[in-house]
Design an enzyme around this catalytic site. Structure first.
Site, PDB file in Angstrom:
ATOM      1  N   HIS A   1       3.364  -1.257   6.962  1.00 54.35           N
ATOM      2  CA  HIS A   1       4.487  -1.599   6.404  1.00 54.35           C
ATOM      3  C   HIS A   1       5.531  -2.101   7.207  1.00 54.35           C
ATOM      4  O   HIS A   1       5.724  -1.561   8.427  1.00 54.35           O
ATOM      5  CB  HIS A   1       5.016  -0.484   5.369  1.00 54.35           C
ATOM      6  CG  HIS A   1       5.605   0.682   5.795  1.00 54.35           C
ATOM      7  ND1 HIS A   1       7.019   0.692   6.046  1.00 54.35           N
ATOM      8  CD2 HIS A   1       4.909   1.856   6.223  1.00 54.35           C
ATOM      9  CE1 HIS A   1       7.254   1.970   6.764  1.00 54.35           C
ATOM     10  NE2 HIS A   1       5.975   2.596   6.685  1.00 54.35           N
TER      11      HIS A   1
ATOM     12  N   ASP B   1       9.219   3.734  12.351  1.00 52.47           N
ATOM     13  CA  ASP B   1       8.477   3.756  11.142  1.00 52.47           C
ATOM     14  C   ASP B   1       8.824   2.579  10.365  1.00 52.47           C
ATOM     15  O   ASP B   1       9.825   2.433   9.746  1.00 52.47           O
ATOM     16  CB  ASP B   1       8.972   5.064  10.466  1.00 52.47           C
ATOM     17  CG  ASP B   1       8.323   5.229   8.825  1.00 52.47           C
ATOM     18  OD1 ASP B   1       7.202   4.372   8.836  1.00 52.47           O
ATOM     19  OD2 ASP B   1       8.926   6.122   8.296  1.00 52.47           O
TER      20      ASP B   1
ATOM     21  N   GLU C   1       6.996  -0.349   1.444  1.00 55.93           N
ATOM     22  CA  GLU C   1       6.520   0.947   1.281  1.00 55.93           C
ATOM     23  C   GLU C   1       7.374   2.011   1.192  1.00 55.93           C
ATOM     24  O   GLU C   1       6.894   3.137   0.464  1.00 55.93           O
ATOM     25  CB  GLU C   1       5.623   0.951   2.550  1.00 55.93           C
ATOM     26  CG  GLU C   1       4.719   2.337   2.899  1.00 55.93           C
ATOM     27  CD  GLU C   1       5.192   3.279   3.197  1.00 55.93           C
ATOM     28  OE1 GLU C   1       4.592   4.540   3.533  1.00 55.93           O
ATOM     29  OE2 GLU C   1       6.502   3.662   3.701  1.00 55.93           O
ATOM     30  N   GLU C   2       8.399   2.196   1.731  1.00 55.47           N
ATOM     31  CA  GLU C   2       9.398   3.375   1.854  1.00 55.47           C
ATOM     32  C   GLU C   2       9.905   3.714   0.388  1.00 55.47           C
ATOM     33  O   GLU C   2      10.466   4.861   0.363  1.00 55.47           O
ATOM     34  CB  GLU C   2      10.568   3.158   2.687  1.00 55.47           C
ATOM     35  CG  GLU C   2      10.141   2.999   4.067  1.00 55.47           C
ATOM     36  CD  GLU C   2       9.681   4.188   5.020  1.00 55.47           C
ATOM     37  OE1 GLU C   2       9.762   5.123   3.975  1.00 55.47           O
ATOM     38  OE2 GLU C   2       9.538   4.339   5.942  1.00 55.47           O
TER      39      GLU C   2
ATOM     40  N   ASP D   1       0.155   4.119  10.283  1.00 54.53           N
ATOM     41  CA  ASP D   1       1.636   4.834  10.015  1.00 54.53           C
ATOM     42  C   ASP D   1       1.953   5.683  11.056  1.00 54.53           C
ATOM     43  O   ASP D   1       1.084   6.236  11.579  1.00 54.53           O
ATOM     44  CB  ASP D   1       1.919   5.108   8.462  1.00 54.53           C
ATOM     45  CG  ASP D   1       3.255   4.874   8.126  1.00 54.53           C
ATOM     46  OD1 ASP D   1       4.268   4.725   8.905  1.00 54.53           O
ATOM     47  OD2 ASP D   1       3.268   4.570   6.755  1.00 54.53           O
TER      48      ASP D   1
END
Length: 329
Positions: free
Chosen positions: A61, A163, A193-194, A216
């Site tokens: 992501h 991240d 994604e988060e 990830d």
């Protein structure tokens, strides 16, 4: 390792729904190594490298956590809500930056007990002295992210943006190194994604894969008083067994482990007791997609200073190449 590329991609900013600049950067890196690419309706970058084998979807992501303006009070202090997982004790005193370059500091009124520090009691101070002045720089719905330096030295990288720029970096570098891949490959650089694996949930319909692997960061369980789990710094590429979104498929776990052993690549197993990855969405597509995750052990995830070892990142790149060049039995 291409540390200049690593530093460049970790310097880009893009909270959930604001990933466009990152997608354009990635296109410039990979366009000479693939057959075609497109950005879909939601903003996912879907990259195709043709092959004769079964269809493999790889996902990392592009977005990061952030904060969205909900209210500006009469004195110019900005109230906000979270985009993704924010810990109030971690964001206290953090520097933030909006897309227009406006900077500020997250703070709160005096609270005697840290456990009572919640996001609704916090505010962003951009140095304004009135609502009218603040509104010259920030509007309701504007998004900010952590603001900090990206540092790469001879053994680590440290930045607010690991991240999941690390996952994207590993996918880019693996793509460049591939020689004889055993699958029809779709590298998907996902959005949002988060906030619930949203880009993976939609892009998996476009790809309709036979297998799935996501990339990830994961919590490095080696700091003094942390919850003890298998993964640690300098332990090599993490082969995920479980997180809160997936129990990884045994076939994919075994394939990754065999590839690591055959390639003499350092690896370790990973169990994560909170959070999830894009594979959590991929494996539920259709009647099911055997899926796994290659993770990078990372200290201080979702903080101003996420940290990872270069040796672990290199092991993840090497394992990815080996996995994609080896057919699954």
């Amino acid at each position: 390792m291409n540390t200049e590329l690593l530093k460049s991609i970790c310097t880009l900013k893009g909270a959930s729904s604001e990933e466009g600049a990152i997608a354009e950067f990635i296109i410039e890196q990979i366009k000479d190594y693939v057959d075609d690419y497109k950005i879909d309706t939601l903003g996912n970058l879907i990259v195709h490298k043709k092959g004769n084998g079964k269809k493999m979807m790889l996902a990392g992501h592009m977005d990061q956590i952030g904060m969205m303006v909900t209210y500006i009070d009469k004195d110019g202090f900005i109230h906000f809500t979270n985009i993704g997982g924010l810990n109030p004790t971690v964001i206290h005193s953090a520097c933030v930056i909006f897309s227009n370059g406006t900077t500020g500091i997250v703070n709160c009124e005096r609270i005697e007990e840290p456990a009572k520090m919640t996001i609704d009691k916090m505010y962003i101070d951009i140095g304004a002295i009135s609502k009218e002045e603040a509104e010259k720089y920030v509007q309701i719905g504007d998004i900010c992210v952590y603001y900090g330096e990206t540092i790469v030295d001879d053994h680590k990288v440290m930045t607010p943006y690991l991240d999941d720029r690390l996952g994207c970096f590993i996918m880019i570098e693996a793509l460049k190194k591939l020689k004889n891949h055993a699958f029809d490959l779709y590298f998907v650089f996902t959005v949002q994604e988060e906030v619930g694996l949203r880009g993976a949930k939609t892009s998996v319909y476009t790809v309709d894969p036979d297998y799935g692997i996501s990339f990830d960061v994961t919590i490095s369980s080696d700091t003094p008083k942390c919850r003890k789990l298998p993964q640690k710094f300098d332990g090599g590429a993490c082969i995920k067994i479980k997180d809160m979104s997936i129990l990884c498929h045994p076939k994919i776990i075994k394939h990754m482990e065999k590839c690591a052993k055959d390639g003499n690549i350092k690896y370790q197993f990973e169990i994560l007791e909170a959070g999830g990855t894009d594979s959590g969405a991929i494996h539920l597509h259709g009647s099911g997609v055997p899926s796994g995750v290659i993770s990078i052990p990372t200290r201080y995830v979702h903080s101003m200073n996420e940290m990872a070892r270069l040796s672990d990142i290199q092991d993840c790149i090497d394992l990815t190449v080996k996995v994609l060049e080896t057919a699954i039995d």
